[in-house]
Write an enzyme that holds these catalytic residues in place. Sequence first.
Site, short mmCIF file in Angstrom:
data_model
loop_
_atom_site.label_atom_id
_atom_site.label_comp_id
_atom_site.label_asym_id
_atom_site.label_seq_id
_atom_site.Cartn_x
_atom_site.Cartn_y
_atom_site.Cartn_z
N ASP A 175 -10.23 -5.55 -1.45
CA ASP A 175 -9.25 -5.03 -0.50
C ASP A 175 -9.91 -4.25 0.64
O ASP A 175 -10.54 -3.22 0.40
CB ASP A 175 -8.28 -4.11 -1.27
CG ASP A 175 -7.14 -3.58 -0.41
OD1 ASP A 175 -6.92 -4.12 0.68
OD2 ASP A 175 -6.47 -2.63 -0.87
N ASP A 181 0.84 -1.20 0.00
CA ASP A 181 0.00 0.00 0.00
C ASP A 181 0.88 1.24 0.00
O ASP A 181 1.67 1.45 0.92
CB ASP A 181 -0.90 0.00 1.24
CG ASP A 181 -2.02 -1.01 1.15
OD1 ASP A 181 -2.77 -0.95 0.16
OD2 ASP A 181 -2.13 -1.86 2.05
C1 DX5 Z 1 -6.54 0.34 2.84
C2 DX5 Z 1 -5.52 -0.53 2.17
C3 DX5 Z 1 -5.70 -2.00 2.42
C4 DX5 Z 1 -5.52 -2.36 3.86
C5 DX5 Z 1 -6.05 -3.73 4.15
O1 DX5 Z 1 -6.35 1.64 2.44
O2 DX5 Z 1 -5.56 -0.34 0.78
O3 DX5 Z 1 -4.82 -2.76 1.64
O4 DX5 Z 1 -4.21 -2.31 4.28
O5 DX5 Z 1 -5.97 -3.92 5.52
P1 DX5 Z 1 -7.13 -4.60 6.36
O6 DX5 Z 1 -7.21 -6.01 5.89
O7 DX5 Z 1 -6.63 -4.47 7.77
O8 DX5 Z 1 -8.39 -3.83 6.09
ZN ZN Z 2 -4.54 -1.84 -0.44
#
Ligand code: DX5
Ligand code: ZN
Length: 208
Positions: free
Chosen positions: A171, A31
């Site tokens: 996601d 990310d």
């Molecule tokens: C949110 C990100 C995701 C996030 C997912 O902005 O794009 O990839 O890190 O994390 P979880 O699974 O904790 O929601």
């Molecule tokens: Zn992400």
Amino acid sequence: MKISASFLSSKDVVRDLKKLNETNVDFIHVDIMDGKFVKKKTMPFREMKHIYKYTSKRLDVHLMVEDPIKYIPLYAGLNTEYITFHVEVGHDILDCLELIHAYSIKAGLALSPNTKVSSLVPYLPYVDMILIMSVEPGQGGQAFLPETKNKIEEVRTLLNEYHSSVIINIDGGITEVTKSECRMADILTAGSYIVEADDFQEQINRLR
Ligand code: DX5
Ligand code: ZN
């Protein structure tokens, strides 16, 4: 189901990347935030790039940035399977998709929760993956938005209409409970559900 692991919520990224090497996770989800497209900002590439030598997995790069064209060449130089950016950036989209492909990397377009599925239509012939955000982009550990289920169905219907082989990645907020809303997806991206547990492989098995 393929699984991509996000380390956004990791307390110790190097330790967690090494632990993930010992699992059968398919991708490491990276990310990237610029402090403009979303409020938070990740470390600059020159600091981040040292981290990637600790993973043997292919990268699934998610650019939450206003100007993807500046980031694509940086992440194209790593062991990268996908580079995804947001359709909401609204400019140079075809150029960015073309640039990703010029590096022989697969290109993804991401859709934030409030963005209409129809905004993807002009780009479908030029993408390999649609990343449907099931939380607002910007931070890990948020709850899965229930309206995502319909959105996945809508995207799947659209892809079928176009006889498209584009894959769907979901996601945000993925757990063993919310995965049942995502049966029509090809990849699930999970962060906190994996990295906040002791046994990463067990969590990955529960999501597959
Ligand atoms: C949110 C990100 C995701 C996030 C997912 O902005 O794009 O990839 O890190 O994390 P979880 O699974 O904790 O929601
Ligand atoms: Zn992400």
